[in-house]
Design a protein around this motif. Structure first.
Motif, mmCIF file in Angstrom:
data_model
loop_
_atom_site.group_PDB
_atom_site.id
_atom_site.type_symbol
_atom_site.label_atom_id
_atom_site.label_comp_id
_atom_site.label_asym_id
_atom_site.label_seq_id
_atom_site.Cartn_x
_atom_site.Cartn_y
_atom_site.Cartn_z
ATOM 1 N N LEU A 24 0.807 -1.223 0.000
ATOM 2 C CA LEU A 24 0.000 0.000 0.000
ATOM 3 C C LEU A 24 0.841 1.274 0.000
ATOM 4 O O LEU A 24 0.319 2.362 -0.231
ATOM 5 C CB LEU A 24 -0.929 0.016 1.212
ATOM 6 N N ILE A 25 2.141 1.145 0.279
ATOM 7 C CA ILE A 25 2.998 2.327 0.376
ATOM 8 C C ILE A 25 3.324 2.831 -1.025
ATOM 9 O O ILE A 25 3.889 2.104 -1.835
ATOM 10 C CB ILE A 25 4.292 2.006 1.159
ATOM 11 N N PRO A 26 2.965 4.081 -1.320
ATOM 12 C CA PRO A 26 3.225 4.602 -2.665
ATOM 13 C C PRO A 26 4.719 4.818 -2.905
ATOM 14 O O PRO A 26 5.455 5.199 -1.998
ATOM 15 C CB PRO A 26 2.466 5.931 -2.701
ATOM 16 N N GLU A 27 5.130 4.575 -4.133
ATOM 17 C CA GLU A 27 6.512 4.838 -4.539
ATOM 18 C C GLU A 27 6.665 6.334 -4.797
ATOM 19 O O GLU A 27 5.686 7.059 -4.954
ATOM 20 C CB GLU A 27 6.840 4.052 -5.819
ATOM 21 N N PHE A 28 7.914 6.779 -4.883
ATOM 22 C CA PHE A 28 8.205 8.162 -5.251
ATOM 23 C C PHE A 28 7.595 8.455 -6.622
ATOM 24 O O PHE A 28 7.641 7.630 -7.530
ATOM 25 C CB PHE A 28 9.717 8.388 -5.290
ATOM 26 N N VAL A 29 7.025 9.637 -6.770
ATOM 27 C CA VAL A 29 6.467 10.094 -8.045
ATOM 28 C C VAL A 29 7.189 11.388 -8.403
ATOM 29 O O VAL A 29 7.226 12.322 -7.599
ATOM 30 C CB VAL A 29 4.944 10.347 -7.930
ATOM 31 N N GLU A 30 7.759 11.421 -9.604
ATOM 32 C CA GLU A 30 8.427 12.642 -10.052
ATOM 33 C C GLU A 30 7.384 13.742 -10.220
ATOM 34 O O GLU A 30 6.352 13.528 -10.862
ATOM 35 C CB GLU A 30 9.136 12.374 -11.380
ATOM 36 N N ILE A 57 9.115 19.335 -2.769
ATOM 37 C CA ILE A 57 9.228 18.117 -1.961
ATOM 38 C C ILE A 57 7.983 17.258 -2.145
ATOM 39 O O ILE A 57 6.859 17.750 -2.044
ATOM 40 C CB ILE A 57 9.406 18.460 -0.460
ATOM 41 N N ILE A 58 8.209 15.981 -2.395
ATOM 42 C CA ILE A 58 7.134 14.993 -2.382
ATOM 43 C C ILE A 58 7.216 14.312 -1.014
ATOM 44 O O ILE A 58 8.254 13.750 -0.657
ATOM 45 C CB ILE A 58 7.305 13.941 -3.501
ATOM 46 N N ALA A 59 6.150 14.403 -0.239
ATOM 47 C CA ALA A 59 6.124 13.806 1.098
ATOM 48 C C ALA A 59 5.327 12.514 1.075
ATOM 49 O O ALA A 59 4.237 12.467 0.503
ATOM 50 C CB ALA A 59 5.497 14.774 2.099
ATOM 51 N N ARG A 60 5.892 11.487 1.698
ATOM 52 C CA ARG A 60 5.190 10.206 1.808
ATOM 53 C C ARG A 60 5.007 9.888 3.283
ATOM 54 O O ARG A 60 5.955 9.885 4.054
ATOM 55 C CB ARG A 60 5.983 9.093 1.133
ATOM 56 N N LYS A 61 3.754 9.642 3.653
ATOM 57 C CA LYS A 61 3.431 9.201 5.008
ATOM 58 C C LYS A 61 2.899 7.785 4.896
ATOM 59 O O LYS A 61 1.977 7.518 4.123
ATOM 60 C CB LYS A 61 2.389 10.108 5.648
ATOM 61 N N THR A 67 8.736 10.127 4.801
ATOM 62 C CA THR A 67 9.903 10.353 3.952
ATOM 63 C C THR A 67 9.646 11.592 3.115
ATOM 64 O O THR A 67 8.569 11.751 2.546
ATOM 65 C CB THR A 67 10.161 9.150 3.013
ATOM 66 N N LEU A 68 10.635 12.468 3.056
ATOM 67 C CA LEU A 68 10.566 13.662 2.229
ATOM 68 C C LEU A 68 11.534 13.473 1.063
ATOM 69 O O LEU A 68 12.733 13.283 1.275
ATOM 70 C CB LEU A 68 10.968 14.904 3.035
ATOM 71 N N PHE A 69 11.000 13.513 -0.152
ATOM 72 C CA PHE A 69 11.810 13.307 -1.351
ATOM 73 C C PHE A 69 12.046 14.631 -2.068
ATOM 74 O O PHE A 69 11.122 15.422 -2.236
ATOM 75 C CB PHE A 69 11.095 12.381 -2.338
ATOM 76 N N SER A 70 13.292 14.830 -2.534
ATOM 77 C CA SER A 70 13.578 15.968 -3.416
ATOM 78 C C SER A 70 12.892 15.704 -4.752
ATOM 79 O O SER A 70 12.433 14.585 -5.010
ATOM 80 C CB SER A 70 15.086 16.113 -3.617
ATOM 81 N N LEU A 74 15.693 12.024 -4.176
ATOM 82 C CA LEU A 74 16.609 11.809 -3.049
ATOM 83 C C LEU A 74 15.853 11.946 -1.728
ATOM 84 O O LEU A 74 14.933 12.766 -1.614
ATOM 85 C CB LEU A 74 17.756 12.827 -3.094
ATOM 86 N N ASP A 75 16.233 11.160 -0.740
ATOM 87 C CA ASP A 75 15.610 11.229 0.579
ATOM 88 C C ASP A 75 16.168 12.441 1.321
ATOM 89 O O ASP A 75 17.332 12.470 1.706
ATOM 90 C CB ASP A 75 15.900 9.944 1.360
ATOM 91 N N TRP A 76 15.322 13.449 1.515
ATOM 92 C CA TRP A 76 15.720 14.683 2.186
ATOM 93 C C TRP A 76 15.051 14.826 3.557
ATOM 94 O O TRP A 76 14.963 15.919 4.099
ATOM 95 C CB TRP A 76 15.371 15.885 1.311
ATOM 96 N N THR A 77 14.620 13.737 4.127
ATOM 97 C CA THR A 77 13.921 13.791 5.412
ATOM 98 C C THR A 77 14.767 14.481 6.480
ATOM 99 O O THR A 77 14.248 15.308 7.239
ATOM 100 C CB THR A 77 13.524 12.369 5.852
ATOM 101 N N VAL A 78 16.058 14.173 6.549
ATOM 102 C CA VAL A 78 16.921 14.775 7.579
ATOM 103 C C VAL A 78 17.139 16.266 7.338
ATOM 104 O O VAL A 78 17.504 16.985 8.264
ATOM 105 C CB VAL A 78 18.286 14.057 7.693
#
Length: 169
Positions: A24-30, A57-61, A67-70, A74-78
């Motif tokens: 159910l977890i969505p993948e990163f979407v450009e 930022i694409i945010a996935r909960k 996770t915060l994606f550029s 790229l994982d920019w959560t930190v």
């Protein structure tokens, strides 16, 4: 039975993290990017969005995992710890959200320079301006009309308890 006055022991004392089925977890979407044009489109069927001076930022909960994606994936959560924490208040178990992280000056304008100076910090002037709902609770929303996605996002953002670090834009 006698009681020693203490609560019964349950593991290591840490709260159990909410786990979401991997399927159910969505993948990163450009993200869709704006294209430069010399003329404003005519007609009534156009939406116009404010331009924020920040990072897309694409945010996935997914349960308790954020996770915060550029925009390149790229994982920019930190890089934006306060935004990652704020997304815990977003009222959905699973979501993929498109938005812009920006530093808001006291004047209300956004400043890319200030954002760069405060990246990797939980500075209270950093906000996540959300403008599109790409996936919700295991369902891909990208084929729905933008107005429908934005209406659902607005409804979710109006829920009591959503962090003020998240702004519907």
């Amino acid at each position: 039975k006698k009681s020693n006055g203490k609560a019964p022991s349950r593991g290591n004392g840490k709260a159990q993290a909410k786990k979401v089925p991997r399927a159910l977890i969505p993948e990163f979407v450009e993200p869709e990017l704006a294209t430069l044009d010399t003329e404003v489109p005519t007609g009534r069927n156009w939406l116009h969005e404010a331009k924020y001076d920040g990072y897309r930022i694409i945010a996935r909960k997914a349960g308790d995992d954020v996770t915060l994606f550029s925009r390149s994936g790229l994982d920019w959560t930190v890089r934006f710890p306060a935004i990652a924490q704020a997304l815990q208040t977003f009222p959905a178990e699973i979501a993929l959200i498109d938005g812009e992280v920006a530093f808001v000056l006291p004047s209300g304008l956004t400043s890319f320079k200030s954002l760069q100076e405060h990246i990797d910090t939980p500075n209270p002037a950093i906000r996540y301006f959300v403008f599109d709902l790409l996936s919700l609770d295991g369902k891909d929303w990208r084929k729905k009309k933008l107005m429908e996605r934005r209406a659902q996002l607005a409804k979710l953002m109006a829920t009591r308890g959503v962090s003020p670090f998240l702004i519907y834009a």
